[in-house]
Design a protein around this motif. Structure first.
Motif, PDB file in Angstrom:
ATOM      1  N   ARG A  27       0.843  -1.206   0.000  1.00 40.05           N
ATOM      2  CA  ARG A  27       0.000   0.000   0.000  1.00 40.05           C
ATOM      3  C   ARG A  27       0.872   1.247   0.000  1.00 40.05           C
ATOM      4  NH1 ARG A  27      -5.865  -0.472   1.968  1.00 40.05           N
ATOM      5  NH2 ARG A  27      -6.238  -2.599   1.363  1.00 40.05           N
ATOM      6  N   ILE A  28       0.535   2.152  -0.873  1.00 38.43           N
ATOM      7  CA  ILE A  28       1.359   3.349  -1.078  1.00 38.43           C
ATOM      8  C   ILE A  28       0.895   4.445  -0.114  1.00 38.43           C
ATOM      9  CG2 ILE A  28       1.971   5.146  -2.762  1.00 38.43           C
ATOM     10  CD1 ILE A  28       1.286   2.928  -4.945  1.00 38.43           C
ATOM     11  N   GLY A  29       1.841   4.996   0.614  1.00 34.59           N
ATOM     12  CA  GLY A  29       1.539   6.092   1.552  1.00 34.59           C
ATOM     13  C   GLY A  29       2.008   7.407   0.967  1.00 34.59           C
ATOM     14  N   MET A  30       1.063   8.301   0.730  1.00 29.71           N
ATOM     15  CA  MET A  30       1.399   9.591   0.103  1.00 29.71           C
ATOM     16  C   MET A  30       0.851  10.722   0.970  1.00 29.71           C
ATOM     17  SD  MET A  30       0.456  10.632  -3.810  1.00 29.71           S
ATOM     18  CE  MET A  30      -0.525  12.040  -4.236  1.00 29.71           C
ATOM     19  N   LEU A  31       1.614  11.789   1.052  1.00 32.69           N
ATOM     20  CA  LEU A  31       1.211  12.972   1.831  1.00 32.69           C
ATOM     21  C   LEU A  31       1.616  14.210   1.069  1.00 32.69           C
ATOM     22  CD1 LEU A  31       2.295  12.081   5.454  1.00 32.69           C
ATOM     23  CD2 LEU A  31       0.064  12.947   4.774  1.00 32.69           C
ATOM     24  N   THR A  32       0.970  15.308   1.363  1.00 36.52           N
ATOM     25  CA  THR A  32       1.440  16.575   0.796  1.00 36.52           C
ATOM     26  C   THR A  32       2.500  17.158   1.724  1.00 36.52           C
ATOM     27  OG1 THR A  32      -0.155  17.969   1.964  1.00 36.52           O
ATOM     28  CG2 THR A  32      -0.838  17.072  -0.176  1.00 36.52           C
ATOM     29  N   LEU A  51      -3.341  12.134   2.052  1.00 36.63           N
ATOM     30  CA  LEU A  51      -4.048  13.172   2.805  1.00 36.63           C
ATOM     31  C   LEU A  51      -3.239  14.457   2.727  1.00 36.63           C
ATOM     32  CD1 LEU A  51      -5.395  11.556   6.140  1.00 36.63           C
ATOM     33  CD2 LEU A  51      -6.742  12.381   4.192  1.00 36.63           C
ATOM     34  N   VAL A  52      -3.925  15.561   2.918  1.00 30.07           N
ATOM     35  CA  VAL A  52      -3.256  16.862   3.012  1.00 30.07           C
ATOM     36  C   VAL A  52      -2.640  16.960   4.406  1.00 30.07           C
ATOM     37  CG1 VAL A  52      -3.705  19.355   3.137  1.00 30.07           C
ATOM     38  CG2 VAL A  52      -4.729  17.995   1.298  1.00 30.07           C
ATOM     39  N   LEU A  53      -1.340  17.237   4.447  1.00 29.83           N
ATOM     40  CA  LEU A  53      -0.599  17.207   5.721  1.00 29.83           C
ATOM     41  C   LEU A  53      -1.247  18.089   6.792  1.00 29.83           C
ATOM     42  CD1 LEU A  53       2.051  16.180   7.069  1.00 29.83           C
ATOM     43  CD2 LEU A  53       3.097  18.338   6.362  1.00 29.83           C
ATOM     44  N   ASP A  69      -7.530  25.246   9.842  1.00 27.78           N
ATOM     45  CA  ASP A  69      -8.796  25.404  10.576  1.00 27.78           C
ATOM     46  C   ASP A  69      -9.988  25.648   9.647  1.00 27.78           C
ATOM     47  OD1 ASP A  69      -8.363  27.938   9.714  1.00 27.78           O
ATOM     48  OD2 ASP A  69      -8.596  28.917  11.666  1.00 27.78           O
ATOM     49  N   GLY A  70      -9.776  25.473   8.325  1.00 24.95           N
ATOM     50  CA  GLY A  70     -10.910  25.597   7.393  1.00 24.95           C
ATOM     51  C   GLY A  70     -11.770  24.346   7.453  1.00 24.95           C
ATOM     52  N   HIS A  71     -12.646  24.200   6.468  1.00 24.67           N
ATOM     53  CA  HIS A  71     -13.548  23.040   6.438  1.00 24.67           C
ATOM     54  C   HIS A  71     -12.742  21.731   6.379  1.00 24.67           C
ATOM     55  CE1 HIS A  71     -16.737  20.348   5.306  1.00 24.67           C
ATOM     56  NE2 HIS A  71     -16.075  20.029   4.193  1.00 24.67           N
ATOM     57  N   THR A  72     -13.083  20.793   7.249  1.00 29.82           N
ATOM     58  CA  THR A  72     -12.408  19.486   7.216  1.00 29.82           C
ATOM     59  C   THR A  72     -13.366  18.457   6.644  1.00 29.82           C
ATOM     60  OG1 THR A  72     -11.179  20.073   9.203  1.00 29.82           O
ATOM     61  CG2 THR A  72     -11.199  17.750   8.609  1.00 29.82           C
ATOM     62  N   PRO A  73     -13.041  17.895   5.465  1.00 31.26           N
ATOM     63  CA  PRO A  73     -13.953  16.911   4.873  1.00 31.26           C
ATOM     64  C   PRO A  73     -14.070  15.653   5.736  1.00 31.26           C
ATOM     65  CG  PRO A  73     -12.206  17.567   3.319  1.00 31.26           C
ATOM     66  CD  PRO A  73     -11.843  18.129   4.664  1.00 31.26           C
ATOM     67  N   LYS A  74     -15.185  14.934   5.535  1.00 28.07           N
ATOM     68  CA  LYS A  74     -15.504  13.714   6.300  1.00 28.07           C
ATOM     69  C   LYS A  74     -14.385  12.670   6.222  1.00 28.07           C
ATOM     70  CE  LYS A  74     -18.480   9.873   4.878  1.00 28.07           C
ATOM     71  NZ  LYS A  74     -19.672   9.398   5.570  1.00 28.07           N
ATOM     72  N   PHE A  75     -13.668  12.634   5.071  1.00 32.27           N
ATOM     73  CA  PHE A  75     -12.678  11.557   4.887  1.00 32.27           C
ATOM     74  C   PHE A  75     -11.353  11.813   5.601  1.00 32.27           C
ATOM     75  CE2 PHE A  75     -12.451  14.336   1.096  1.00 32.27           C
ATOM     76  CZ  PHE A  75     -11.145  14.795   1.219  1.00 32.27           C
ATOM     77  N   VAL A  76     -11.202  12.990   6.219  1.00 34.15           N
ATOM     78  CA  VAL A  76      -9.926  13.298   6.886  1.00 34.15           C
ATOM     79  C   VAL A  76      -9.905  12.659   8.273  1.00 34.15           C
ATOM     80  CG1 VAL A  76      -8.587  15.147   7.965  1.00 34.15           C
ATOM     81  CG2 VAL A  76      -9.531  15.468   5.664  1.00 34.15           C
ATOM     82  N   ARG A  77      -8.816  11.969   8.591  1.00 38.94           N
ATOM     83  CA  ARG A  77      -8.600  11.548   9.981  1.00 38.94           C
ATOM     84  C   ARG A  77      -7.511  12.438  10.552  1.00 38.94           C
ATOM     85  NH1 ARG A  77      -7.391   5.341  11.349  1.00 38.94           N
ATOM     86  NH2 ARG A  77      -9.417   5.150  10.321  1.00 38.94           N
TER      87      ARG A  77
END
Ligand code: KIV
Length: 287
Positions: free
Chosen positions: A17-22, A214-216, A224-232
């Motif tokens: 599984r590939i782990g990618m981050l910004t 995920l966005v780092l 502190d902007g909108h956090t989408p449902k898929f973010v942990r």
């Protein structure tokens, strides 16, 4: 330490599984790289989480190159992918290839391009023809936010789902080495992942993709902007940063910082001070 390459990412399909981050700067790239990310994306999400714009549309090639160079300086192992911003690959093939080439000159190993319609496939083919590896990106493509009518899940109806499958196949056939699937139903992402021979990397696309991104600043709880449902959120660093900064300001205001013994420089006692500065009024600072 073995550097991650484009062929290495391709070979991870269905096995690792590939782990990618910004990442957007030198210190965060160093941490993300040392933590073992396979791919660091210098995302145009930079516009929202670092530069404070409401969307990604204001980000320029110059902005992206500035941050790409910083990320490259901080990265030893991961594959660095530069995100081509809005209007950098929409005007002409020549301009698109030149802009993609600027990312490579900045030290990125590949670029990411949003969309999979036929005209985009032509553009991607031209970039690939300049020996520049391309990561595709379909589903919710944030640069199309106005055309899509907002940041919302894509591929809900049968027609849309079929179009996304066709786009994924077209991206595979033109020669992309991987595809980001953003904000699509988990079942559709699983179907596309089965259907194509290149890795899919999901964001809001369920667990069946070959990798996740995920966005780092979302993951660390800095944005502190909108956090989408898929973010942990794995941390709440904005809160931690505020606590630390408030403690520093209190110490300054109440005279506890800096400590005279451990956080200050001294040149010697009274005699040495008199010899150096010659003035009677120069005193040893003791508190
Ligand atoms: O810009 C970005 O961070 C992205 C990821 C969300 C895939 O495109």
């Amino acid at each position: 330490m073995k550097k991650v390459t484009v062929p290495a990412i391709r070979s991870m399909k269905s096995s690792v599984r590939i782990g990618m981050l910004t990442a957007y700067d030198y210190p965060s790239a160093k941490v993300v790289d040392a933590a073992g990310a396979d791919i660091i994306l210098v995302g145009d999400s930079l516009g929202m989480v670092v530069l404070g714009y409401p969307d990604t549309l204001s980000v320029t090639v110059a902005d992206m190159l500035h941050h790409t160079r910083a990320v490259v300086r901080g990265t030893q192992r991961a594959l660095v992918v530069g995100d081509m911003p809005y209007l950098s690959y929409h005007v002409s093939l020549e301009e698109s290839v030149r802009n993609a080439g600027e990312f490579i000159r900045a030290g990125a190993h590949a670029v990411k391009v949003e969309g999979g319609k036929p005209s985009r496939i032509t553009t991607i083919a031209a970039i690939l023809d300049a020996e520049i590896p391309v990561m595709g990106h379909i589903g919710l493509t944030p640069q199309s936010v106005n055309a899509l009518g907002g940041f919302r899940m894509q591929g809900k109806g049968a027609d849309e789902a079929r179009r996304l499958v066709d786009e994924a196949v077209a991206l595979e056939e033109v020669g992309c080495f991987s595809i980001v699937l953003e904000c699509v139903p988990a079942e559709l992402a699983a179907f596309i992942t089965e259907r194509v021979s290149i890795p899919t990397i999901g964001i809001g696309a369920g667990p069946a993709c070959d990798g996740q991104v995920l966005v780092l600043h979302d993951l660390l709880g800095i944005y502190d902007g909108h956090t989408p449902k898929f973010v942990r959120k794995y941390a709440h660093l904005a809160d931690d940063m505020r606590v630390a900064i408030e403690a520093y300001l209190l110490d300054v205001r109440e005279g506890r910082f800096p400590d005279v013994a451990t956080e200050s420089f001294h040149v010697g006692g009274e005699e040495e001070l008199k010899r150096l500065y010659g003035a009677q009024q120069v005193k040893v600072v003791t508190s």
